[in-house]
Motif scaffolding. Structure first.
Motif, PDB file in Angstrom:
ATOM      1  N   LEU A 287       0.848  -1.188   0.000  1.00  0.00           N
ATOM      2  CA  LEU A 287       0.000   0.000   0.000  1.00  0.00           C
ATOM      3  C   LEU A 287       0.886   1.242   0.000  1.00  0.00           C
ATOM      4  N   VAL A 288       0.587   2.154  -0.892  1.00  0.00           N
ATOM      5  CA  VAL A 288       1.352   3.395  -0.971  1.00  0.00           C
ATOM      6  C   VAL A 288       0.396   4.543  -1.250  1.00  0.00           C
ATOM      7  N   GLN A 289       0.733   5.709  -0.767  1.00  0.00           N
ATOM      8  CA  GLN A 289      -0.106   6.875  -1.013  1.00  0.00           C
ATOM      9  C   GLN A 289       0.145   7.413  -2.416  1.00  0.00           C
ATOM     10  N   PRO A 290      -0.826   8.091  -2.986  1.00  0.00           N
ATOM     11  CA  PRO A 290      -0.602   8.742  -4.288  1.00  0.00           C
ATOM     12  C   PRO A 290       0.627   9.640  -4.245  1.00  0.00           C
ATOM     13  N   GLY A 291       1.427   9.559  -5.284  1.00  0.00           N
ATOM     14  CA  GLY A 291       2.672  10.301  -5.319  1.00  0.00           C
ATOM     15  C   GLY A 291       3.859   9.543  -4.757  1.00  0.00           C
ATOM     16  N   GLY A 292       3.592   8.426  -4.122  1.00  0.00           N
ATOM     17  CA  GLY A 292       4.654   7.645  -3.515  1.00  0.00           C
ATOM     18  C   GLY A 292       5.346   6.721  -4.499  1.00  0.00           C
ATOM     19  N   SER A 293       6.262   5.912  -3.966  1.00  0.00           N
ATOM     20  CA  SER A 293       7.075   5.017  -4.778  1.00  0.00           C
ATOM     21  C   SER A 293       7.076   3.613  -4.209  1.00  0.00           C
ATOM     22  N   LEU A 294       7.264   2.649  -5.087  1.00  0.00           N
ATOM     23  CA  LEU A 294       7.478   1.257  -4.723  1.00  0.00           C
ATOM     24  C   LEU A 294       8.466   0.661  -5.702  1.00  0.00           C
ATOM     25  N   ARG A 295       9.207  -0.326  -5.242  1.00  0.00           N
ATOM     26  CA  ARG A 295      10.061  -1.084  -6.144  1.00  0.00           C
ATOM     27  C   ARG A 295       9.645  -2.554  -6.073  1.00  0.00           C
ATOM     28  N   LEU A 296       9.245  -3.071  -7.210  1.00  0.00           N
ATOM     29  CA  LEU A 296       8.905  -4.475  -7.312  1.00  0.00           C
ATOM     30  C   LEU A 296      10.113  -5.254  -7.796  1.00  0.00           C
ATOM     31  N   SER A 297      10.221  -6.461  -7.307  1.00  0.00           N
ATOM     32  CA  SER A 297      11.301  -7.350  -7.713  1.00  0.00           C
ATOM     33  C   SER A 297      10.740  -8.573  -8.412  1.00  0.00           C
ATOM     34  N   CYS A 298      11.479  -9.058  -9.376  1.00  0.00           N
ATOM     35  CA  CYS A 298      11.146 -10.306 -10.064  1.00  0.00           C
ATOM     36  C   CYS A 298      12.379 -11.189  -9.940  1.00  0.00           C
ATOM     37  N   ALA A 299      12.276 -12.209  -9.120  1.00  0.00           N
ATOM     38  CA  ALA A 299      13.398 -13.093  -8.857  1.00  0.00           C
ATOM     39  C   ALA A 299      13.251 -14.369  -9.673  1.00  0.00           C
ATOM     40  N   ALA A 300      14.322 -14.722 -10.346  1.00  0.00           N
ATOM     41  CA  ALA A 300      14.330 -15.930 -11.161  1.00  0.00           C
ATOM     42  C   ALA A 300      15.085 -17.034 -10.439  1.00  0.00           C
ATOM     43  N   SER A 301      14.630 -18.234 -10.616  1.00  0.00           N
ATOM     44  CA  SER A 301      15.359 -19.398 -10.133  1.00  0.00           C
ATOM     45  C   SER A 301      15.320 -20.459 -11.220  1.00  0.00           C
ATOM     46  N   GLY A 302      16.316 -21.310 -11.188  1.00  0.00           N
ATOM     47  CA  GLY A 302      16.381 -22.375 -12.188  1.00  0.00           C
ATOM     48  C   GLY A 302      17.274 -22.036 -13.362  1.00  0.00           C
ATOM     49  N   ARG A 303      17.252 -20.781 -13.758  1.00  0.00           N
ATOM     50  CA  ARG A 303      18.097 -20.305 -14.858  1.00  0.00           C
ATOM     51  C   ARG A 303      18.381 -18.826 -14.642  1.00  0.00           C
ATOM     52  N   THR A 304      19.449 -18.334 -15.248  1.00  0.00           N
ATOM     53  CA  THR A 304      19.662 -16.890 -15.249  1.00  0.00           C
ATOM     54  C   THR A 304      18.845 -16.278 -16.376  1.00  0.00           C
ATOM     55  N   LEU A 305      18.744 -14.954 -16.351  1.00  0.00           N
ATOM     56  CA  LEU A 305      17.849 -14.258 -17.275  1.00  0.00           C
ATOM     57  C   LEU A 305      18.563 -13.687 -18.495  1.00  0.00           C
ATOM     58  N   ASP A 306      19.814 -14.082 -18.713  1.00  0.00           N
ATOM     59  CA  ASP A 306      20.598 -13.508 -19.813  1.00  0.00           C
ATOM     60  C   ASP A 306      19.902 -13.610 -21.162  1.00  0.00           C
ATOM     61  N   ASP A 307      19.290 -14.747 -21.409  1.00  0.00           N
ATOM     62  CA  ASP A 307      18.707 -14.995 -22.726  1.00  0.00           C
ATOM     63  C   ASP A 307      17.195 -14.837 -22.733  1.00  0.00           C
ATOM     64  N   TYR A 308      16.708 -13.989 -21.856  1.00  0.00           N
ATOM     65  CA  TYR A 308      15.270 -13.750 -21.767  1.00  0.00           C
ATOM     66  C   TYR A 308      14.963 -12.258 -21.862  1.00  0.00           C
ATOM     67  N   ALA A 309      13.787 -11.980 -22.343  1.00  0.00           N
ATOM     68  CA  ALA A 309      13.178 -10.676 -22.132  1.00  0.00           C
ATOM     69  C   ALA A 309      12.205 -10.824 -20.966  1.00  0.00           C
ATOM     70  N   ILE A 310      12.177  -9.843 -20.108  1.00  0.00           N
ATOM     71  CA  ILE A 310      11.243  -9.853 -18.987  1.00  0.00           C
ATOM     72  C   ILE A 310      10.249  -8.713 -19.166  1.00  0.00           C
ATOM     73  N   GLY A 311       9.007  -9.065 -19.110  1.00  0.00           N
ATOM     74  CA  GLY A 311       7.951  -8.074 -19.212  1.00  0.00           C
ATOM     75  C   GLY A 311       7.269  -7.878 -17.876  1.00  0.00           C
ATOM     76  N   TRP A 312       6.788  -6.675 -17.659  1.00  0.00           N
ATOM     77  CA  TRP A 312       5.951  -6.388 -16.494  1.00  0.00           C
ATOM     78  C   TRP A 312       4.550  -6.065 -16.997  1.00  0.00           C
ATOM     79  N   PHE A 313       3.589  -6.640 -16.325  1.00  0.00           N
ATOM     80  CA  PHE A 313       2.187  -6.468 -16.684  1.00  0.00           C
ATOM     81  C   PHE A 313       1.399  -6.169 -15.420  1.00  0.00           C
ATOM     82  N   ARG A 314       0.216  -5.641 -15.605  1.00  0.00           N
ATOM     83  CA  ARG A 314      -0.656  -5.406 -14.457  1.00  0.00           C
ATOM     84  C   ARG A 314      -2.097  -5.650 -14.850  1.00  0.00           C
ATOM     85  N   GLN A 315      -2.870  -6.000 -13.847  1.00  0.00           N
ATOM     86  CA  GLN A 315      -4.292  -6.220 -14.081  1.00  0.00           C
ATOM     87  C   GLN A 315      -5.075  -5.730 -12.874  1.00  0.00           C
ATOM     88  N   ALA A 316      -5.946  -4.782 -13.131  1.00  0.00           N
ATOM     89  CA  ALA A 316      -6.833  -4.254 -12.100  1.00  0.00           C
ATOM     90  C   ALA A 316      -8.163  -4.989 -12.174  1.00  0.00           C
TER      91      ALA A 316
END
Length: 129
Positions: free
Chosen positions: A11-40
């Motif tokens: 929860l953050v107030q309007p005007g505030g900031s957050l940092r989301l993390s996407c942690a990978a396991s099993g493989r490194t992400l060198d050969d991937y594109a990572i997308g961020w998506f959202r759904q309300a």
């Protein structure tokens, strides 16, 4: 096999900031594109942006350009979504997803969900005063 886990929502107030993390396991992400998506609630899933991990090139939706930043971690198994100047309309469940492993001739990324074949479980972002 690659597995993705998002974290950092809250929860953050309007005007505030957050940092989301996407942690990978099993493989490194060198050969991937990572997308961020959202759904309300009641809305279609929306692409926020993506990062082409081979060179760090990023692309953003107009709705977040200038406010959100996608970056790679120093370890090759993390991607971040820094969200600044948050608005109530940014509230959603946020997902990271992987497109890959990319072939040698592929470059760049697109934040269209059909390109992504592996998804995290999502993290909730609430923007409210």
């Amino acid at each position: 096999q690659l597995h993705l886990v998002e974290s950092g929502g809250g929860l953050v107030q309007p005007g505030g900031s957050l940092r989301l993390s996407c942690a990978a396991s099993g493989r490194t992400l060198d050969d991937y594109a990572i997308g961020w998506f959202r759904q309300a609630p009641g809305k279609e899933r929306e692409g926020v942006g993506c990062i082409y991990n081979r060179d760090g090139t990023t692309y953003y939706a107009d709705s977040v350009k200038g406010r959100f930043t996608i970056s790679r971690g120093n370890a090759k198994d993390m991607v971040y979504l820094q969200m600044n100047s948050l608005k109530p309309e940014d509230a959603a469940v946020y997902y990271c997803a992987a497109d890959g492993p990319l072939k040698a001739f592929q470059s760049g990324c697109v934040y269209a969900s059909f390109r992504y074949n592996l998804w995290g479980q999502g993290t909730q972002v609430t923007v409210s005063s």
